[in-house]
Scaffold this active site. Structure first.
Site, mmCIF file in Angstrom:
data_model
loop_
_atom_site.group_PDB
_atom_site.id
_atom_site.type_symbol
_atom_site.label_atom_id
_atom_site.label_comp_id
_atom_site.label_asym_id
_atom_site.label_seq_id
_atom_site.Cartn_x
_atom_site.Cartn_y
_atom_site.Cartn_z
ATOM 1 N N THR A 115 9.954 -1.525 -3.852
ATOM 2 C CA THR A 115 10.096 -2.454 -2.720
ATOM 3 C C THR A 115 10.675 -3.795 -3.183
ATOM 4 O O THR A 115 11.514 -4.395 -2.500
ATOM 5 C CB THR A 115 8.710 -2.689 -2.077
ATOM 6 O OG1 THR A 115 8.200 -1.432 -1.648
ATOM 7 C CG2 THR A 115 8.794 -3.621 -0.887
ATOM 8 N N HIS A 140 14.346 -3.526 -3.546
ATOM 9 C CA HIS A 140 15.036 -3.652 -2.244
ATOM 10 C C HIS A 140 15.158 -5.121 -1.851
ATOM 11 O O HIS A 140 16.193 -5.559 -1.331
ATOM 12 C CB HIS A 140 14.260 -2.912 -1.149
ATOM 13 C CG HIS A 140 14.363 -1.415 -1.247
ATOM 14 N ND1 HIS A 140 15.512 -0.731 -0.927
ATOM 15 C CD2 HIS A 140 13.466 -0.487 -1.622
ATOM 16 C CE1 HIS A 140 15.308 0.559 -1.121
ATOM 17 N NE2 HIS A 140 14.070 0.744 -1.545
HETATM 18 ZN ZN ZN Z 1 4.382 -1.351 -4.601
#
Ligand code: ZN
Length: 347
Positions: A46, A49
């Site tokens: 994440t 990203h």
């Molecule tokens: Zn994580």
């Protein structure tokens, strides 16, 4: 407590590629919050990203935002309503901040609350010297769990939640995707008593790491066919349970093919956009599919800590450690795809 006014943090400071190390105010805490001195943090897909500032990040992440959600640290201040915790308590914590009014929350199914907001994604995060967290979200760490492992309990929790979706005792388990969460899920499946645990990928580095972390059979599906593996391991029909960790459409197709009639699949991997699925195969094989989100609050945390106390060892999934000032090198290593979990040191 005497505390500094400012702290070092990794901030999405501009709507552009990258993260910036900046001085930020130490968060003020409310009556139900604690202040945590962060010691170690894990870098997650994440966060990549968010670094890359892709379409998802652009529509999700407010700027400026302190990023990061995987952490371990120590409580240094508590709001006046906080009970049952103490200054100096080592802890990790659930990064999903939930509401208390939805039907799901009021039924105690906190992980299904539709109002959930994530630290380091929607709210100020953990890549910082200090983190404010609701006391409700704190998970105390027993002595035998190190800060390094404490910093990866969030992704280990994803692995545990996915792996324990179905009874694994005596079952043959296929895991598609040998990223850190897939590898940890393999270790959990083995710990939970699965007979054969096969993990697939097309990246030889990741498969090699899987073999080092857990007692599993790594398979490179660019070179080997799962049918041959099923025969070699003398399974009668195929795998009983599939854990899909890659978000790759081909991997899901291979999984459906390799499963027994009545097999079960837990999906954690996120396909990019809409992805075609051969539903007739799934219907005729009478396959059950479950989507997995986050961790069960707090049952997954309980089970994971209990397993770590009872011999589950995922420590070798951490392949790199960097000081906070080396964060650019850490993110480069992470983006190379040649690492396991990477831990940043904030002490
Ligand atoms: Zn994580």
């Amino acid at each position: 407590m005497t505390r500094p006014n400012t702290m070092s943090a990794l901030v999405k400071a501009q709507p552009a590629v990258g993260l910036w190390q900046e001085q930020r105010p130490v968060p003020e805490i409310g009556p139900d919050d604690v202040l945590i001195r962060v010691k170690k943090t894990g870098i997650c897909g994440t966060d990549i990203h968010i670094w890359n500032w892709d379409e998802w990040a652009q529509k999700t992440v407010p700027v400026p935002l302190v990023t990061g959600h995987e952490f371990a640290g120590e409580i240094v201040d508590m709001g006046r309503n906080v009970e049952g915790l103490s200054i100096g308590q080592r802890c990790s914590g659930e990064g999903h901040l939930i509401g208390k009014t939805s039907r799901q929350s009021r039924a105690g199914r906190f992980h299904l609350d539709p109002e959930t907001r994530g630290i380091g994604v929607n709210e100020q995060g953990a890549f910082a010297e200090y983190l404010r967290l609701p006391a409700f979200n704190v998970v105390p760490l027993p002595e035998e769990i190190s800060d390094d492992i404490g910093a990866i309990l969030d992704p280990l929790g994803n692995a545990v939640h996915t792996a324990l979706s179905f009874d694994l005792l005596g079952e043959d388990v296929l895991i598609t995707g040998a990223g850190p969460i897939g590898i940890m899920a393999a270790a959990v499946a083995r710990h939970a008593g699965a007979r054969h645990v096969v993990i697939t990928d097309v990246n030889p580095d990741r498969l090699a790491l899987a073999g080092q972390v857990a007692d599993v059979t790594p398979v490179n599906v660019a070179k080997e066919d799962l049918k041959d593996i099923i025969a070699r391991l003398k399974m009668t029909q195929g795998f009983d349970v599939g854990l899909e960790m890659s978000g790759n459409q081909q991997a899901l197709d291979q999984m459906v093919e390799a499963l027994v009639m009545g097999g079960r699949i837990a999906l954690l991997g996120i396909p990019p956009g809409k992805s075609p699925v051969d539903w007739s195969r799934i219907v005729f094989k009478a396959i059950t599919i479950k989507g997995v989100y986050g961790r069960e609050i707090f049952e997954t945390w309980y089970k994971m800590i209990a397993m770590l106390q009872n011999g589950l060892d995922v420590s070798r999934v951490i392949t790199h450690r960097f000081a906070k000032d080396e964060y650019i090198k850490a993110f480069e290593t992470m983006r190379s795809g040649k690492s396991g979990k990477i831990v940043l040191d904030w002490t």
